[in-house]
Design a protein around this motif. Structure first.
Motif, PDB file in Angstrom:
ATOM      1  N   ARG A 192      54.842  43.736  51.403  1.00 61.22           N
ATOM      2  CA  ARG A 192      55.523  42.913  50.526  1.00 61.22           C
ATOM      3  C   ARG A 192      56.020  43.800  49.168  1.00 61.22           C
ATOM      4  NH1 ARG A 192      52.494  37.597  51.241  1.00 61.22           N
ATOM      5  NH2 ARG A 192      53.609  36.766  53.199  1.00 61.22           N
ATOM      6  N   GLU A 204      58.428  36.077  52.761  1.00 62.86           N
ATOM      7  CA  GLU A 204      58.056  34.898  53.606  1.00 62.86           C
ATOM      8  C   GLU A 204      58.179  35.303  54.989  1.00 62.86           C
ATOM      9  OE1 GLU A 204      60.335  34.855  51.324  1.00 62.86           O
ATOM     10  OE2 GLU A 204      62.063  33.437  51.876  1.00 62.86           O
ATOM     11  N   TYR A 215      40.212  32.024  43.748  1.00 59.51           N
ATOM     12  CA  TYR A 215      41.085  31.538  42.644  1.00 59.51           C
ATOM     13  C   TYR A 215      40.240  31.233  41.515  1.00 59.51           C
ATOM     14  CZ  TYR A 215      44.337  28.014  40.379  1.00 59.51           C
ATOM     15  OH  TYR A 215      45.012  27.183  39.704  1.00 59.51           O
ATOM     16  N   PRO A 222      45.679  30.587  35.755  1.00 61.76           N
ATOM     17  CA  PRO A 222      45.440  30.917  36.843  1.00 61.76           C
ATOM     18  C   PRO A 222      45.766  32.238  37.577  1.00 61.76           C
ATOM     19  CG  PRO A 222      47.296  29.535  36.992  1.00 61.76           C
ATOM     20  CD  PRO A 222      47.006  29.960  35.639  1.00 61.76           C
ATOM     21  N   PHE A 246      51.540  32.175  61.376  1.00 66.26           N
ATOM     22  CA  PHE A 246      52.329  32.252  60.552  1.00 66.26           C
ATOM     23  C   PHE A 246      54.005  31.767  60.679  1.00 66.26           C
ATOM     24  CE2 PHE A 246      49.058  34.815  59.084  1.00 66.26           C
ATOM     25  CZ  PHE A 246      49.150  35.289  57.821  1.00 66.26           C
TER      26      PHE A 246
ATOM     27  N   GLN B 237      41.231  24.889  46.138  1.00 65.24           N
ATOM     28  CA  GLN B 237      41.597  26.783  45.764  1.00 65.24           C
ATOM     29  C   GLN B 237      42.564  27.425  46.965  1.00 65.24           C
ATOM     30  OE1 GLN B 237      38.862  25.027  45.441  1.00 65.24           O
ATOM     31  NE2 GLN B 237      38.070  25.367  43.447  1.00 65.24           N
ATOM     32  N   PRO B 240      46.925  27.830  46.358  1.00 65.62           N
ATOM     33  CA  PRO B 240      47.477  28.823  46.120  1.00 65.62           C
ATOM     34  C   PRO B 240      47.273  29.933  46.877  1.00 65.62           C
ATOM     35  CG  PRO B 240      45.790  28.149  44.660  1.00 65.62           C
ATOM     36  CD  PRO B 240      46.093  27.098  45.604  1.00 65.62           C
ATOM     37  N   ILE B 241      45.940  30.291  47.351  1.00 64.50           N
ATOM     38  CA  ILE B 241      45.855  31.299  48.323  1.00 64.50           C
ATOM     39  C   ILE B 241      46.664  31.635  49.638  1.00 64.50           C
ATOM     40  CG2 ILE B 241      43.886  32.479  49.892  1.00 64.50           C
ATOM     41  CD1 ILE B 241      42.018  31.557  47.750  1.00 64.50           C
ATOM     42  N   GLU B 244      50.104  32.496  48.697  1.00 57.90           N
ATOM     43  CA  GLU B 244      49.991  33.979  48.430  1.00 57.90           C
ATOM     44  C   GLU B 244      50.209  34.650  49.612  1.00 57.90           C
ATOM     45  OE1 GLU B 244      50.411  35.205  45.612  1.00 57.90           O
ATOM     46  OE2 GLU B 244      50.107  37.430  45.912  1.00 57.90           O
ATOM     47  N   ILE B 245      49.225  34.220  50.781  1.00 62.26           N
ATOM     48  CA  ILE B 245      49.258  34.959  52.075  1.00 62.26           C
ATOM     49  C   ILE B 245      50.528  34.700  52.980  1.00 62.26           C
ATOM     50  CG2 ILE B 245      48.085  35.278  54.070  1.00 62.26           C
ATOM     51  CD1 ILE B 245      45.384  34.925  52.551  1.00 62.26           C
ATOM     52  N   PHE B 246      50.876  33.468  52.939  1.00 60.26           N
ATOM     53  CA  PHE B 246      51.843  33.169  53.930  1.00 60.26           C
ATOM     54  C   PHE B 246      53.218  33.153  53.434  1.00 60.26           C
ATOM     55  CE2 PHE B 246      48.263  31.107  56.111  1.00 60.26           C
ATOM     56  CZ  PHE B 246      48.755  30.749  57.208  1.00 60.26           C
ATOM     57  N   ILE B 247      53.423  32.846  52.118  1.00 60.64           N
ATOM     58  CA  ILE B 247      54.793  32.875  51.509  1.00 60.64           C
ATOM     59  C   ILE B 247      55.168  34.219  50.723  1.00 60.64           C
ATOM     60  CG2 ILE B 247      56.623  31.601  50.192  1.00 60.64           C
ATOM     61  CD1 ILE B 247      54.632  28.965  50.591  1.00 60.64           C
ATOM     62  N   GLY B 248      54.031  34.406  50.157  1.00 61.36           N
ATOM     63  CA  GLY B 248      54.368  35.923  49.053  1.00 61.36           C
ATOM     64  C   GLY B 248      55.366  35.538  48.049  1.00 61.36           C
ATOM     65  N   ARG B 249      55.492  34.277  47.730  1.00 60.61           N
ATOM     66  CA  ARG B 249      56.474  34.288  46.361  1.00 60.61           C
ATOM     67  C   ARG B 249      55.745  33.032  45.544  1.00 60.61           C
ATOM     68  NH1 ARG B 249      61.770  36.127  46.949  1.00 60.61           N
ATOM     69  NH2 ARG B 249      62.727  36.159  49.167  1.00 60.61           N
ATOM     70  N   GLN B 263      45.229  22.703  42.195  1.00 61.53           N
ATOM     71  CA  GLN B 263      45.327  24.074  42.090  1.00 61.53           C
ATOM     72  C   GLN B 263      46.834  24.523  42.407  1.00 61.53           C
ATOM     73  OE1 GLN B 263      42.881  22.616  43.404  1.00 61.53           O
ATOM     74  NE2 GLN B 263      40.849  23.102  42.447  1.00 61.53           N
ATOM     75  N   GLU B 266      48.995  23.783  39.449  1.00 58.46           N
ATOM     76  CA  GLU B 266      48.567  24.664  38.382  1.00 58.46           C
ATOM     77  C   GLU B 266      49.173  26.115  38.503  1.00 58.46           C
ATOM     78  OE1 GLU B 266      44.207  25.333  38.537  1.00 58.46           O
ATOM     79  OE2 GLU B 266      43.843  23.420  37.373  1.00 58.46           O
ATOM     80  N   TRP B 267      48.967  26.488  39.827  1.00 53.31           N
ATOM     81  CA  TRP B 267      49.550  28.054  40.053  1.00 53.31           C
ATOM     82  C   TRP B 267      51.151  27.928  39.888  1.00 53.31           C
ATOM     83  CZ3 TRP B 267      48.063  32.823  40.638  1.00 53.31           C
ATOM     84  CH2 TRP B 267      48.603  33.536  41.701  1.00 53.31           C
TER      85      TRP B 267
END
Lengths: 330, 330
Positions: A192, A204, A215, A222, A246, B237, B240-241, B244-249, B263, B266-267
């Motif tokens: 990415r 994405e 986290y 965070p 995915f 938790q 947010p993970i 990060e992994i699936f969307i990356g934005r 979370q 928060e993120w």
């Protein structure tokens, strides 16, 4: 006034016509006029032409691309491995103990043969270079490396080691309503850092291998901490699984170059309706590298046999591609 | 002829104007004119208006939505649990041994209290109902269930137990250039069976929990077999993970209803620039259900305190929503 606007409109229409017809004449200028190119153009025509028995709705025009060896080069070692090695070198001054400790001492001594002799060595370097920092820190480290590091053979930036014909192919598919995805064994967060700018593929739409993360909140902020444990390996059998988890759609076209892509091409081409599988064969020792059945990196053996048996297109880089890499800015 | 076309054009323009102005006047007709609605419209205005200091480029307008309790109801039990129970009932005739065997015997006897007393019971039902078949078979079973099964209290199909104000909100965000994602603890493949039709969210924009899978070839046909093991839990938790992994934005807006979404909010809201967090509070015992700090399903406790502290919008279903569910076709 009226005549003037009419003339202007005519000129504009002609200009647009010229632009469109140039585009229509050759959407893939870096491809020679061989059977591979004809097969691509024929497939795209069949699935996009309204009324065609092979017509596919735009939202189902999913195309998946391997990255290493398919969109950019992978010799003499996967570029992400080179990143790990460079990162270990950069960290070595803070770790005097590494001078005596394999596999780090191989990196410091520049002994690539010893380093690559044991598969576990690279994994140890990957853990040190890819974990123990936040996702934001990791992204910054990778982007700095991509900005500065040069390929040992060509002297190009790694993002200039991409295949110009494949860049054109990505754009051609998107211009025909396809959604292009990367499905690679490479790290999803590593890719990415350059894929959007280099390939026009947004974050994405990138499927890759991933690390576990934790986290945490530090000083009210965070953060995601990268752990030295594997969450998902997006290679071989993992590729159809990654596509399922995915993307959740069956691709209609898949592009790869090695045995690591075999299952993705099987999965893609087994569906009903028009399907397309393509393997890039590295057979150009002069302009790139020539390797296949016996290579440690990017081995093409079983997938080649299956390509022959199932009629997947096997692209000869030597014969089918007019150019390999994009022009560099001097 | 000319005058007639001109008149026609005028009528069309007026009609379009009327349609657009109705839309512009009230993009969220099922929302009462309260502070929650104002906050949504204000945020969307700020991030989309060219020249605004809070302007966000369209490709970065990522909005993430929890599903259970945020887009559709979740009482008296998560609908995916109800699916698992119904599936076990359907399979029971083939398993006479289940009559004596917990937790299956609780399902057969209709003893919900005994079933829900132990968290492991539901996991056993999930394994039996969600694994041991191919992905295609699973999709068919879920779609059949969604077509026929009715909610025990309302008698509605489960896909009619969605929140009309949230459906409008999804459409409103998309009309303003947002890309809408689901980020839910629910199974990613379960949600994909209805999310596109029900919410207008395509498969590749759904992040959820997933099972491990096995790639196999049967009679020359590749298949993905679902295994009774967890690959990824997209909750707390994990949200947010998963993002990060699936969307990356980094999302700029997030929508949830329970501590499982804390979370994610928060993120989302910790990033720089304009951010938006919203919690749906189930406080309408008459039209839906009223539950929060002490509920086993969809508990809203810590996330509520954090919403108050951080200024996330807390939507009162009772006061902020004109209607809850969409009209049913009689």
């Amino acid at each position: 006034m009226k005549t003037r606007s009419a003339k202007l409109a005519l000129v504009l229409a002609l200009l647009l016509g010229v632009i469109c017809s140039v585009h229509a004449d050759d959407p893939l200028p870096s491809w020679n006029d061989t059977a591979s190119k004809k097969a691509i153009v024929d497939f795209v025509g069949r699935v996009t032409k309204a009324g065609s028995p092979d017509f596919v709705k735009p939202e189902e025009r999913v195309a998946t691309f391997d990255n290493d060896g398919t969109l950019w080069a992978e010799q003499p070692i996967y570029f992400q491995f080179q990143f790990a090695i460079d990162r270990v070198k950069a960290l070595a001054p803070q770790h005097p103990e590494w001078k005596e400790q394999p596999p780090f001492k191989f990196v410091i001594a520049g002994d690539m043969k010893a380093l690559l002799a044991d598969g576990k060595s690279m994994m140890a370097l990957m853990a040190v270079s890819h974990a123990g920092m936040t996702t934001d820190e990791f992204t910054k480290i990778v982007k700095d490396w991509l900005r500065d590091a040069k390929h040992p053979k060509t002297g190009r930036l790694y993002t200039q080691m991409v295949y110009q014909p494949m860049i054109e192919l990505l754009a051609y598919l998107r211009a025909n309503g396809f959604k292009t995805f990367i499905v690679s064994g490479g790290g999803v967060e590593f890719m990415r850092c350059f894929a959007e700018q280099t390939y026009g593929i947004p974050p994405e739409q990138i499927v890759g291998s991933s690390s576990k993360m934790k986290y945490e909140i530090h000083g009210g902020k965070p953060e995601l901490l990268r752990l030295p444990e594997v969450q998902f390996v997006d290679d071989k059998q993992g590729k159809p699984i990654g596509i399922e988890i995915f993307i959740g759609r069956h691709p209609i076209a898949a592009f790869g170059n090695s045995d690591g892509d075999q299952q993705m091409l099987e999965w893609t081409t087994a569906g009903s309706g028009a399907r397309f599988g393509l393997i890039v064969h590295h057979d150009d020792a002069e302009r790139e590298w020539a390797y296949d059945r016996k290579s440690e990196i990017g081995r093409l053996d079983k997938a080649w046999d299956e390509a022959t048996a199932k009629g997947w297109i096997v692209v000869s880089m030597k014969n089918d591609w007019k150019t390999i890499f994009p022009p560099t800015k001097e």
